[in-house]
Design a protein around this motif. Structure first.
Motif, PDB file in Angstrom:
ATOM      1  N   ASP A 174       9.089   7.115   4.356  1.00  0.00           N
ATOM      2  CA  ASP A 174       9.709   5.785   4.398  1.00  0.00           C
ATOM      3  C   ASP A 174      10.614   5.587   3.190  1.00  0.00           C
ATOM      4  O   ASP A 174      11.615   4.888   3.263  1.00  0.00           O
ATOM      5  CB  ASP A 174       8.630   4.687   4.398  1.00  0.00           C
ATOM      6  CG  ASP A 174       7.681   4.808   5.578  1.00  0.00           C
ATOM      7  OD1 ASP A 174       8.145   5.105   6.690  1.00  0.00           O
ATOM      8  OD2 ASP A 174       6.469   4.621   5.366  1.00  0.00           O
ATOM      9  N   ASN A 203       5.054   5.236   3.075  1.00  0.00           N
ATOM     10  CA  ASN A 203       4.888   6.671   2.879  1.00  0.00           C
ATOM     11  C   ASN A 203       6.029   7.178   2.009  1.00  0.00           C
ATOM     12  O   ASN A 203       7.195   7.052   2.367  1.00  0.00           O
ATOM     13  CB  ASN A 203       4.852   7.373   4.236  1.00  0.00           C
ATOM     14  CG  ASN A 203       3.643   6.936   5.043  1.00  0.00           C
ATOM     15  OD1 ASN A 203       2.532   7.321   4.747  1.00  0.00           O
ATOM     16  ND2 ASN A 203       3.866   6.093   6.049  1.00  0.00           N
ATOM     17  N   LYS A 245       0.876  -1.160   0.000  1.00  0.00           N
ATOM     18  CA  LYS A 245       0.000   0.000   0.000  1.00  0.00           C
ATOM     19  C   LYS A 245       0.917   1.214   0.000  1.00  0.00           C
ATOM     20  O   LYS A 245       1.832   1.303   0.819  1.00  0.00           O
ATOM     21  CB  LYS A 245      -0.890   0.024   1.240  1.00  0.00           C
ATOM     22  CG  LYS A 245      -1.920  -1.077   1.274  1.00  0.00           C
ATOM     23  CD  LYS A 245      -2.793  -0.925   2.498  1.00  0.00           C
ATOM     24  CE  LYS A 245      -3.869  -1.986   2.507  1.00  0.00           C
ATOM     25  NZ  LYS A 245      -4.834  -1.742   3.592  1.00  0.00           N
ATOM     26  N   ASP A 290       1.855  13.804   6.076  1.00  0.00           N
ATOM     27  CA  ASP A 290       0.669  12.989   6.342  1.00  0.00           C
ATOM     28  C   ASP A 290       1.034  11.512   6.229  1.00  0.00           C
ATOM     29  O   ASP A 290       0.754  10.854   5.228  1.00  0.00           O
ATOM     30  CB  ASP A 290      -0.447  13.352   5.352  1.00  0.00           C
ATOM     31  CG  ASP A 290      -1.700  12.500   5.536  1.00  0.00           C
ATOM     32  OD1 ASP A 290      -1.914  11.957   6.637  1.00  0.00           O
ATOM     33  OD2 ASP A 290      -2.461  12.369   4.555  1.00  0.00           O
ATOM     34  N   LYS A 291       1.674  10.975   7.254  1.00  0.00           N
ATOM     35  CA  LYS A 291       2.091   9.567   7.268  1.00  0.00           C
ATOM     36  C   LYS A 291       0.882   8.700   7.622  1.00  0.00           C
ATOM     37  O   LYS A 291       0.100   9.039   8.498  1.00  0.00           O
ATOM     38  CB  LYS A 291       3.200   9.325   8.288  1.00  0.00           C
ATOM     39  CG  LYS A 291       4.392  10.274   8.199  1.00  0.00           C
ATOM     40  CD  LYS A 291       5.142  10.148   6.910  1.00  0.00           C
ATOM     41  CE  LYS A 291       6.433  10.933   6.885  1.00  0.00           C
ATOM     42  NZ  LYS A 291       6.439  12.241   7.467  1.00  0.00           N
ATOM     43  N   ARG A 292       0.750   7.583   6.933  1.00  0.00           N
ATOM     44  CA  ARG A 292      -0.381   6.680   7.165  1.00  0.00           C
ATOM     45  C   ARG A 292       0.122   5.317   7.600  1.00  0.00           C
ATOM     46  O   ARG A 292       1.000   4.734   6.953  1.00  0.00           O
ATOM     47  CB  ARG A 292      -1.228   6.560   5.897  1.00  0.00           C
ATOM     48  CG  ARG A 292      -1.844   7.902   5.535  1.00  0.00           C
ATOM     49  CD  ARG A 292      -2.712   7.830   4.326  1.00  0.00           C
ATOM     50  NE  ARG A 292      -3.140   9.185   3.973  1.00  0.00           N
ATOM     51  CZ  ARG A 292      -4.356   9.498   3.620  1.00  0.00           C
ATOM     52  NH1 ARG A 292      -5.279   8.570   3.550  1.00  0.00           N
ATOM     53  NH2 ARG A 292      -4.657  10.746   3.317  1.00  0.00           N
ATOM     54  N   THR A 293      -0.456   4.810   8.648  1.00  0.00           N
ATOM     55  CA  THR A 293      -0.115   3.493   9.166  1.00  0.00           C
ATOM     56  C   THR A 293      -0.541   2.425   8.175  1.00  0.00           C
ATOM     57  O   THR A 293      -1.622   2.503   7.591  1.00  0.00           O
ATOM     58  CB  THR A 293      -0.818   3.252  10.528  1.00  0.00           C
ATOM     59  OG1 THR A 293      -0.456   4.312  11.409  1.00  0.00           O
ATOM     60  CG2 THR A 293      -0.429   1.925  11.131  1.00  0.00           C
ATOM     61  N   GLY A 294       0.325   1.447   7.947  1.00  0.00           N
ATOM     62  CA  GLY A 294       0.020   0.356   7.036  1.00  0.00           C
ATOM     63  C   GLY A 294       0.401   0.647   5.596  1.00  0.00           C
ATOM     64  O   GLY A 294       0.238  -0.206   4.730  1.00  0.00           O
ATOM     65  N   ASN A 351       1.373   5.452  -0.013  1.00  0.00           N
ATOM     66  CA  ASN A 351       0.877   6.805   0.220  1.00  0.00           C
ATOM     67  C   ASN A 351       1.842   7.722  -0.526  1.00  0.00           C
ATOM     68  O   ASN A 351       2.892   8.098  -0.004  1.00  0.00           O
ATOM     69  CB  ASN A 351       0.862   7.097   1.727  1.00  0.00           C
ATOM     70  CG  ASN A 351       0.397   8.505   2.052  1.00  0.00           C
ATOM     71  OD1 ASN A 351      -0.177   9.195   1.229  1.00  0.00           O
ATOM     72  ND2 ASN A 351       0.657   8.922   3.295  1.00  0.00           N
ATOM     73  N   CYS A 411       3.390  11.850   0.299  1.00  0.00           N
ATOM     74  CA  CYS A 411       2.813  11.895   1.645  1.00  0.00           C
ATOM     75  C   CYS A 411       3.044  13.209   2.374  1.00  0.00           C
ATOM     76  O   CYS A 411       2.241  13.581   3.226  1.00  0.00           O
ATOM     77  CB  CYS A 411       3.351  10.743   2.483  1.00  0.00           C
ATOM     78  SG  CYS A 411       5.121  10.841   2.841  1.00  0.00           S
TER      79      CYS A 411
END
Length: 191
Positions: A28, A18, A3, A11-15, A5, A8
């Protein structure tokens, strides 16, 4: 499955992995989305989120179309791509000098091969970009954020959806953001 993002910022998103072109926001993975090929394998991504990024990319048409081809290439069949952008008739879009391209539902649907073929059959003038680029996706949903004073009048029943549509066609700053959810169709439509 991955997955992503993409773009990003902070606005970091878990899972999600990024991804951003700017190391300063500590993604990341640092990737320039305007350079091809992207570092992910064909069909390896199950979901992509692009929140307030696509309007910053692809000032050059070939680069923009390259981004669309890369989105398609890295996505698995039935992958979900969620794109959020400012409405092109909003100050949010117009005020930012780094916005290089308006993104609309109509523009995104030019990569839907089923609609491309329908337009060709009907003698339409839309460029069948899905066919030309061998990409295929379908607009699953679109949503808009209505701005004030339109929102409270709409939510209070004083305005209908038709009133909002008419307002969008004639005024600026009716809609703030648009969110489009695309579904990747692989193999590309063969019908």
């Amino acid at each position: 499955m991955l997955k992503l993002n993409l773009g990003c910022g902070h606005d970091k998103r878990t899972g999600f992995i990024n991804v951003d072109s700017q190391a300063a926001c500590q993604p990341d993975q640092v990737v320039d989305l305007e350079r091809f090929p992207w570092p992910w394998a064909d069909g390896s991504v199950d979901e992509i989120v692009m929140s307030h990024v696509l309007e910053h990319l692809g000032a050059d048409t070939d680069t923009y179309l390259g981004i669309i081809k890369e989105l398609y290439r890295v996505c698995a069949p039935d992958a979900r791509v969620t794109i959020t952008v400012p409405h092109p008739r909003s100050d949010n879009y117009l005020a930012d000098p780094t916005h290089v391209r308006p993104i609309t539902a109509m523009g995104l649907q030019m990569f839907n091969q089923e609609l491309n073929r329908q337009s060709i059959q009907e003698g339409g003038s839309s460029t069948p970009l899905g066919i030309y680029l061998n990409v295929d996706w379908a607009l699953e949903s679109s949503d808009v954020k209505i701005l004030e004073p339109w929102a409270s009048r709409f939510n209070g029943g004083q305005l209908t959806e038709d009133d909002i549509t008419l307002a969008v066609q004639n005024f600026y700053n009716v809609i703030g953001d648009c969110t489009f959810v695309m579904r990747i169709r692989k193999p590309a439509f063969a019908g």
